[in-house]
Design an enzyme around this catalytic site. Structure first.
Site, PDB file in Angstrom:
ATOM      1  N   TYR A   1      -1.513  -0.460  11.022  1.00  0.00           N
ATOM      2  CA  TYR A   1      -1.574  -0.800   9.590  1.00  0.00           C
ATOM      3  C   TYR A   1      -0.379  -0.211   8.842  1.00  0.00           C
ATOM      4  O   TYR A   1       0.288  -0.902   8.064  1.00  0.00           O
ATOM      5  CB  TYR A   1      -2.888  -0.272   9.006  1.00  0.00           C
ATOM      6  CG  TYR A   1      -3.096  -0.579   7.545  1.00  0.00           C
ATOM      7  CD1 TYR A   1      -3.416  -1.868   7.113  1.00  0.00           C
ATOM      8  CD2 TYR A   1      -2.999   0.416   6.569  1.00  0.00           C
ATOM      9  CE1 TYR A   1      -3.623  -2.152   5.768  1.00  0.00           C
ATOM     10  CE2 TYR A   1      -3.204   0.146   5.232  1.00  0.00           C
ATOM     11  CZ  TYR A   1      -3.516  -1.144   4.831  1.00  0.00           C
ATOM     12  OH  TYR A   1      -3.731  -1.417   3.494  1.00  0.00           O
TER      13      TYR A   1
ATOM     14  N   SER B   1       0.868  -1.187   0.000  1.00  0.00           N
ATOM     15  CA  SER B   1       0.000   0.000   0.000  1.00  0.00           C
ATOM     16  C   SER B   1       0.896   1.225   0.000  1.00  0.00           C
ATOM     17  O   SER B   1       2.075   1.143   0.400  1.00  0.00           O
ATOM     18  CB  SER B   1      -0.850  -0.016   1.280  1.00  0.00           C
ATOM     19  OG  SER B   1      -1.452   1.245   1.522  1.00  0.00           O
TER      20      SER B   1
HETATM   21  N1  LIG Z   1      -8.804  -1.237  -0.017  1.00  0.00           N
HETATM   22  C1  LIG Z   1      -7.800  -0.384  -0.009  1.00  0.00           C
HETATM   23  O1  LIG Z   1      -7.992   0.856   0.006  1.00  0.00           O
HETATM   24  C2  LIG Z   1      -6.371  -0.884  -0.053  1.00  0.00           C
HETATM   25  C3  LIG Z   1      -5.359   0.013  -0.399  1.00  0.00           C
HETATM   26  C4  LIG Z   1      -4.040  -0.436  -0.447  1.00  0.00           C
HETATM   27  C5  LIG Z   1      -3.743  -1.750  -0.126  1.00  0.00           C
HETATM   28  N2  LIG Z   1      -4.755  -2.604   0.217  1.00  0.00           N
HETATM   29  C6  LIG Z   1      -4.393  -3.981   0.573  1.00  0.00           C
HETATM   30  O2  LIG Z   1      -4.979  -4.858  -0.364  1.00  0.00           O
HETATM   31  C7  LIG Z   1      -5.242  -6.122   0.261  1.00  0.00           C
HETATM   32  C8  LIG Z   1      -6.677  -6.531   0.001  1.00  0.00           C
HETATM   33  O3  LIG Z   1      -7.535  -5.538   0.510  1.00  0.00           O
HETATM   34  P1  LIG Z   1      -9.079  -5.389   0.106  1.00  0.00           P
HETATM   35  O4  LIG Z   1      -9.350  -3.941   0.016  1.00  0.00           O
HETATM   36  O5  LIG Z   1      -9.427  -6.277  -1.026  1.00  0.00           O
HETATM   37  O6  LIG Z   1      -9.735  -5.922   1.461  1.00  0.00           O
HETATM   38  P2  LIG Z   1     -11.034  -6.819   1.746  1.00  0.00           P
HETATM   39  O7  LIG Z   1     -12.053  -6.590   0.700  1.00  0.00           O
HETATM   40  O8  LIG Z   1     -11.396  -6.570   3.162  1.00  0.00           O
HETATM   41  O9  LIG Z   1     -10.433  -8.291   1.604  1.00  0.00           O
HETATM   42  C9  LIG Z   1      -9.462  -8.765   2.500  1.00  0.00           C
HETATM   43  C10 LIG Z   1      -9.214 -10.230   2.213  1.00  0.00           C
HETATM   44  O10 LIG Z   1      -8.248 -10.730   3.177  1.00  0.00           O
HETATM   45  C11 LIG Z   1      -8.790 -11.908   3.805  1.00  0.00           C
HETATM   46  N3  LIG Z   1      -8.319 -12.002   5.171  1.00  0.00           N
HETATM   47  C12 LIG Z   1      -8.429 -11.087   6.164  1.00  0.00           C
HETATM   48  N4  LIG Z   1      -7.922 -11.553   7.310  1.00  0.00           N
HETATM   49  C13 LIG Z   1      -7.452 -12.814   7.038  1.00  0.00           C
HETATM   50  C14 LIG Z   1      -6.820 -13.816   7.830  1.00  0.00           C
HETATM   51  N5  LIG Z   1      -6.563 -13.631   9.123  1.00  0.00           N
HETATM   52  N6  LIG Z   1      -6.482 -14.989   7.231  1.00  0.00           N
HETATM   53  C15 LIG Z   1      -6.748 -15.193   5.913  1.00  0.00           C
HETATM   54  N7  LIG Z   1      -7.341 -14.272   5.127  1.00  0.00           N
HETATM   55  C16 LIG Z   1      -7.697 -13.103   5.685  1.00  0.00           C
HETATM   56  C17 LIG Z   1     -10.305 -11.703   3.725  1.00  0.00           C
HETATM   57  O11 LIG Z   1     -10.997 -12.945   3.720  1.00  0.00           O
HETATM   58  P3  LIG Z   1     -11.719 -13.634   4.989  1.00  0.00           P
HETATM   59  O12 LIG Z   1     -12.412 -12.531   5.746  1.00  0.00           O
HETATM   60  O13 LIG Z   1     -12.621 -14.618   4.325  1.00  0.00           O
HETATM   61  O14 LIG Z   1     -10.602 -14.273   5.736  1.00  0.00           O
HETATM   62  C18 LIG Z   1     -10.466 -11.063   2.347  1.00  0.00           C
HETATM   63  O15 LIG Z   1     -10.495 -12.041   1.340  1.00  0.00           O
HETATM   64  C19 LIG Z   1      -4.910  -5.929   1.760  1.00  0.00           C
HETATM   65  O16 LIG Z   1      -3.630  -6.434   2.039  1.00  0.00           O
HETATM   66  C20 LIG Z   1      -4.941  -4.413   1.919  1.00  0.00           C
HETATM   67  O17 LIG Z   1      -4.120  -3.984   2.983  1.00  0.00           O
HETATM   68  C21 LIG Z   1      -6.055  -2.204   0.244  1.00  0.00           C
END
Ligand SMILES: NC(=O)c1ccc[n+]([C@@H]2O[C@H](COP(=O)([O-])OP(=O)(O)OC[C@H]3O[C@@H](n4cnc5c(N)ncnc54)[C@H](OP(=O)(O)O)[C@@H]3O)[C@@H](O)[C@H]2O)c1
Length: 257
Positions: free
Chosen positions: A154, A141
């Site tokens: 985070y 990120s």
């Molecule tokens: N959204 C943003 O603005 C943003 C920006 C920059 C970077 N990111 C990064 O991109 C990645 C994905 O984010 P997203 O926005 O797609 O989030 P999201 O929609 O909340 O999805 C997160 C995913 O991680 C899984 N997860 C969470 N805790 C877990 C655990 N303890 N064990 C295994 N799986 C786990 C969740 O599945 P379950 O709940 O089924 O386990 C889900 O599939 C993250 O690393 C986030 O930090 C996001």
């Protein structure tokens, strides 16, 4: 089109960015190992992929458990052969002021964002070294490149993820293994929608206003889409350009030092 032998683990693909990445990689011919805690959602995705002709293995696991990555790699190897690509995308984004951020929250966030990618690397690198080919990609990120308020755990974990990626890149490039940390700004997904809803619940502003404020923090002046992030990830995995930390929040996305 990827070589048909690509066996790819994608974590956090039960929704959001990870699901978009899994769909794109399947279209590119990868055999996928789908990882998250929510088995039902993973099974639905696997069914969708199989109907489209892409083999997929479901491994439901909590990646804060240090032993989970090695078990997943064993299952993947039995089903498809040794993994050749790992996309470490699973994440949570705890948000609170520093006075409320405990070391337990910090440890849990590190376990998921830094500990799991390290444990996956330990499990897959020996076979990758033998084949002199492999790719480890972390969904980091811009919070791994600069500081944001109310996200100390985070932001620290994402800096850790970027640091781990840089160290692995330095160590593993000579062995033919590519290592990337992809850094988007705010992305329109459950994490950001949930954060906007939480701000609205505290009565500070509407969810729409909070969402717009987050988008305005991106240097590109808008939210990224999950598809846009997935497209960048799939290009790196396919082309393996030289570099490690890839900043998406720019008019011209590219590698930073
Ligand atoms: N959204 C943003 O603005 C943003 C920006 C920059 C970077 N990111 C990064 O991109 C990645 C994905 O984010 P997203 O926005 O797609 O989030 P999201 O929609 O909340 O999805 C997160 C995913 O991680 C899984 N997860 C969470 N805790 C877990 C655990 N303890 N064990 C295994 N799986 C786990 C969740 O599945 P379950 O709940 O089924 O386990 C889900 O599939 C993250 O690393 C986030 O930090 C996001």
């Amino acid at each position: 089109m990827a070589a048909p032998s690509e066996v790819t683990i994608v974590t956090g693909c039960s929704r959001g960015i990870g699901q978009a990445i899994a769909l794109e990689l399947a279209r590119a011919g990868h055999r996928l190992v789908l990882v998250a805690r929510d088995r039902e959602r993973l099974e639905r995705l696997a069914d969708e992929l199989r109907v489209a002709g892409s083999p997929a293995l479901v491994c439901a696991a909590d990646l804060r458990d240090e032993g989970a990555p090695a078990r997943i790699v064993d299952a993947a190897t039995t089903a498809f052969g040794a993994p050749t690509v790992v996309v470490n995308n699973a994440g949570t984004a705890p948000a609170d002021k520093v006075e409320n951020t405990t070391n337990d929250v910090l440890r849990e966030t590190f376990d998921l964002h830094v500990g799991a990618p390290l444990a996956f690397a330990r499990a897959v690198v020996p076979a990758m070294k033998q084949g002199r080919r492999g790719c480890l990609l972390q969904l980091a990120s811009t919070a791994g490149l600069r500081g944001y308020p109310f996200t100390s755990a985070y932001t620290a974990a994402k800096h850790g993820m970027v640091g781990l990626s840089r160290a692995l890149h330095a160590e593993l490039t000579p062995a033919g293994i590519s290592v990337y940390a992809v850094c988007p700004g705010f992305v329109d997904s459950d994490i950001t929608r949930g954060a906007a809803a939480a701000i609205a619940a505290r009565g500070k502003s509407t969810a729409e206003e909070a969402f717009a404020r987050m988008a305005a923090q991106n240097r590109i002046g808008r939210m990224h889409t999950p598809t846009e992030v997935a497209t960048a990830v799939v290009r790196l995995v396919r082309e393996r350009p030289t570099g490690c930390v890839y900043d998406l929040d720019r008019d011209q996305p590219g590698f930073v030092d």
